[in-house]
Design a protein around this motif. Structure first.
Motif, PDB file in Angstrom:
ATOM      1  N   VAL A  55       0.863  -1.147   0.035  1.00 18.78           N
ATOM      2  CA  VAL A  55       0.159  -0.052   0.052  1.00 18.78           C
ATOM      3  C   VAL A  55       0.745   1.137   0.097  1.00 18.78           C
ATOM      4  N   VAL A  56       2.055   1.221   0.550  1.00 15.56           N
ATOM      5  CA  VAL A  56       3.066   2.198   0.744  1.00 15.56           C
ATOM      6  C   VAL A  56       3.410   2.566  -0.477  1.00 15.56           C
ATOM      7  N   ALA A  57       4.091   1.489  -1.351  1.00 12.64           N
ATOM      8  CA  ALA A  57       4.314   1.694  -2.514  1.00 12.64           C
ATOM      9  C   ALA A  57       3.114   2.220  -3.691  1.00 12.64           C
ATOM     10  N   LEU A  58       2.106   1.541  -3.693  1.00 15.87           N
ATOM     11  CA  LEU A  58       1.096   2.193  -4.326  1.00 15.87           C
ATOM     12  C   LEU A  58       0.826   3.640  -4.144  1.00 15.87           C
ATOM     13  N   SER A  59       0.819   4.142  -2.851  1.00 14.92           N
ATOM     14  CA  SER A  59       0.503   5.380  -2.668  1.00 14.92           C
ATOM     15  C   SER A  59       1.578   6.280  -3.122  1.00 14.92           C
ATOM     16  N   ALA A  60       3.060   5.856  -3.047  1.00 10.37           N
ATOM     17  CA  ALA A  60       4.078   6.699  -3.726  1.00 10.37           C
ATOM     18  C   ALA A  60       3.839   6.735  -5.185  1.00 10.37           C
ATOM     19  N   ILE A  61       3.672   5.565  -5.849  1.00 12.29           N
ATOM     20  CA  ILE A  61       3.297   5.563  -7.315  1.00 12.29           C
ATOM     21  C   ILE A  61       2.183   6.594  -7.575  1.00 12.29           C
ATOM     22  N   GLU A  62       1.061   6.704  -6.843  1.00 13.97           N
ATOM     23  CA  GLU A  62       0.027   7.397  -6.998  1.00 13.97           C
ATOM     24  C   GLU A  62       0.438   8.756  -6.878  1.00 13.97           C
ATOM     25  N   ALA A  63       1.153   9.248  -6.023  1.00 16.53           N
ATOM     26  CA  ALA A  63       1.610  10.509  -5.814  1.00 16.53           C
ATOM     27  C   ALA A  63       2.487  11.110  -6.846  1.00 16.53           C
ATOM     28  N   ALA A  64       3.190  10.270  -7.538  1.00 13.54           N
ATOM     29  CA  ALA A  64       4.090  10.486  -8.645  1.00 13.54           C
ATOM     30  C   ALA A  64       3.368  10.707  -9.700  1.00 13.54           C
ATOM     31  N   LEU A  65       2.220   9.748 -10.101  1.00 16.80           N
ATOM     32  CA  LEU A  65       1.390   9.972 -11.246  1.00 16.80           C
ATOM     33  C   LEU A  65       0.774  11.331 -11.108  1.00 16.80           C
ATOM     34  N   ALA A  66       0.446  11.890  -9.811  1.00 17.04           N
ATOM     35  CA  ALA A  66      -0.514  13.015  -9.760  1.00 17.04           C
ATOM     36  C   ALA A  66       0.555  14.371 -10.176  1.00 17.04           C
ATOM     37  N   VAL A  67       1.776  14.249  -9.886  1.00 13.31           N
ATOM     38  CA  VAL A  67       2.652  15.033 -10.375  1.00 13.31           C
ATOM     39  C   VAL A  67       2.624  15.322 -11.879  1.00 13.31           C
ATOM     40  N   ASP A  68       2.965  13.992 -12.559  1.00 16.60           N
ATOM     41  CA  ASP A  68       3.073  14.070 -14.176  1.00 16.60           C
ATOM     42  C   ASP A  68       2.583  12.842 -14.851  1.00 16.60           C
ATOM     43  N   ALA A  69       1.315  12.549 -14.792  1.00 16.85           N
ATOM     44  CA  ALA A  69       0.998  11.210 -15.007  1.00 16.85           C
ATOM     45  C   ALA A  69       1.320  10.718 -16.496  1.00 16.85           C
ATOM     46  N   ASP A  70       1.588  11.859 -17.457  1.00 15.11           N
ATOM     47  CA  ASP A  70       1.531  11.172 -18.824  1.00 15.11           C
ATOM     48  C   ASP A  70       3.235  10.701 -18.773  1.00 15.11           C
ATOM     49  N   ARG A  71       4.035  11.393 -18.184  1.00 16.92           N
ATOM     50  CA  ARG A  71       5.596  10.945 -18.163  1.00 16.92           C
ATOM     51  C   ARG A  71       5.650   9.757 -17.322  1.00 16.92           C
ATOM     52  N   TYR A  72       5.086   9.750 -16.100  1.00 19.75           N
ATOM     53  CA  TYR A  72       5.602   8.847 -15.027  1.00 19.75           C
ATOM     54  C   TYR A  72       4.519   7.447 -15.437  1.00 19.75           C
ATOM     55  N   ALA A  73       3.629   7.646 -15.873  1.00 20.31           N
ATOM     56  CA  ALA A  73       2.660   6.518 -16.370  1.00 20.31           C
ATOM     57  C   ALA A  73       3.499   5.437 -17.354  1.00 20.31           C
ATOM     58  N   VAL A  74       4.438   5.999 -18.124  1.00 23.62           N
ATOM     59  CA  VAL A  74       5.182   5.316 -19.084  1.00 23.62           C
ATOM     60  C   VAL A  74       6.220   4.498 -18.409  1.00 23.62           C
ATOM     61  N   LEU A  75       6.765   5.375 -17.346  1.00 19.90           N
ATOM     62  CA  LEU A  75       7.831   4.763 -16.369  1.00 19.90           C
ATOM     63  C   LEU A  75       7.014   3.567 -15.806  1.00 19.90           C
ATOM     64  N   VAL A  76       5.955   3.552 -15.226  1.00 22.04           N
ATOM     65  CA  VAL A  76       5.502   2.487 -14.143  1.00 22.04           C
ATOM     66  C   VAL A  76       5.165   1.508 -15.445  1.00 22.04           C
ATOM     67  N   GLU A  77       4.733   1.495 -16.476  1.00 20.17           N
ATOM     68  CA  GLU A  77       4.532   0.656 -17.579  1.00 20.17           C
ATOM     69  C   GLU A  77       5.844  -0.301 -17.961  1.00 20.17           C
ATOM     70  N   GLU A  78       6.756   0.695 -18.102  1.00 23.01           N
ATOM     71  CA  GLU A  78       8.203   0.128 -18.544  1.00 23.01           C
ATOM     72  C   GLU A  78       8.644  -0.848 -17.531  1.00 23.01           C
ATOM     73  N   TYR A  79       8.352  -0.282 -16.229  1.00 20.94           N
ATOM     74  CA  TYR A  79       9.019  -1.149 -15.060  1.00 20.94           C
ATOM     75  C   TYR A  79       8.112  -2.300 -14.540  1.00 20.94           C
ATOM     76  N   ASP A  80       7.158  -2.697 -15.483  1.00 25.11           N
ATOM     77  CA  ASP A  80       6.134  -3.746 -15.023  1.00 25.11           C
ATOM     78  C   ASP A  80       5.451  -3.350 -14.002  1.00 25.11           C
ATOM     79  N   GLY A  81       5.372  -2.242 -13.499  1.00 25.74           N
ATOM     80  CA  GLY A  81       4.304  -1.711 -12.615  1.00 25.74           C
ATOM     81  C   GLY A  81       3.009  -1.942 -12.910  1.00 25.74           C
ATOM     82  N   LEU A  82       2.552  -1.520 -14.104  1.00 28.37           N
ATOM     83  CA  LEU A  82       1.147  -1.534 -14.401  1.00 28.37           C
ATOM     84  C   LEU A  82       0.588  -3.052 -14.475  1.00 28.37           C
ATOM     85  N   GLU A  83       1.540  -3.970 -14.854  1.00 29.38           N
ATOM     86  CA  GLU A  83       0.932  -5.291 -14.731  1.00 29.38           C
ATOM     87  C   GLU A  83       0.872  -5.688 -13.313  1.00 29.38           C
ATOM     88  N   ALA A  84       1.842  -5.213 -12.485  1.00 30.44           N
ATOM     89  CA  ALA A  84       1.732  -5.558 -10.954  1.00 30.44           C
ATOM     90  C   ALA A  84       0.362  -4.992 -10.340  1.00 30.44           C
TER      91      ALA A  84
END
Length: 158
Positions: A55-84
């Motif tokens: 939950v802590v990791a999810l909250s951190a990723i959510e906070a990063a996406l809130a800053v720049d969803a377009d750029r950071y969503a690509v990174l989340v997907e690239e690092y297999d975070g989207l699948e996770a």
């Protein structure tokens, strides 16, 4: 965060999450762009066994996406975070499920719709109770309709 003993990595994830959730957008940008902090958070999502750290990791990723969803969503997907995150939507913990679902709905809903559109099979027309099919890729090349043989068709393999 990306190597070392699990206890140390877990504490580092907490520290990064605190920066992401309590810091300014400049702090988040610095952590993501200079220190590649999204990658280890995605690793925690895939490898974490404790609900709280997930939950802590999810909250951190959510906070990063809130800053720049377009750029950071690509990174989340690239690092297999989207699948996770997709997988965590079926997690036994309600808290993990809710947080994963919220992130998917808020930041990745377009990708879920694209996947649904890419699925094989006929599409349902929302206004009609019938299936609709795409036009054939190759047009009918027969110049005249073909006649049915008067004896019918024989489908036996003898």
């Amino acid at each position: 965060l990306s190597s070392g003993e699990w206890q140390v990595r877990k504490e580092a994830a907490w520290a990064v999450a605190n920066i992401f959730t309590g810091g300014s957008s400049e702090h988040v940008q610095c952590m993501v762009e200079r220190h590649d902090a999204i990658r280890p958070l995605c690793d925690v999502l895939r490898n974490g066994s404790e609900n709280k750290i997930i939950v802590v990791a999810l909250s951190a990723i959510e906070a990063a996406l809130a800053v720049d969803a377009d750029r950071y969503a690509v990174l989340v997907e690239e690092y297999d975070g989207l699948e996770a995150i997709e997988d965590l939507q079926s997690h036994s913990s309600n808290e993990v499920y809710r947080k994963a679902h919220e992130i998917m709905e808020t930041y990745f809903a377009d990708q879920e719709e694209d996947e649904e559109e890419d699925a094989d099979g006929p599409l349902m027309d929302e206004d009609a109770p019938n299936f609709t099919f795409d036009k054939p890729a190759v047009a009918n090349t027969f110049s005249q309709p073909q006649a049915i043989p008067s004896t019918g068709f024989n489908f036996s393999f003898n």
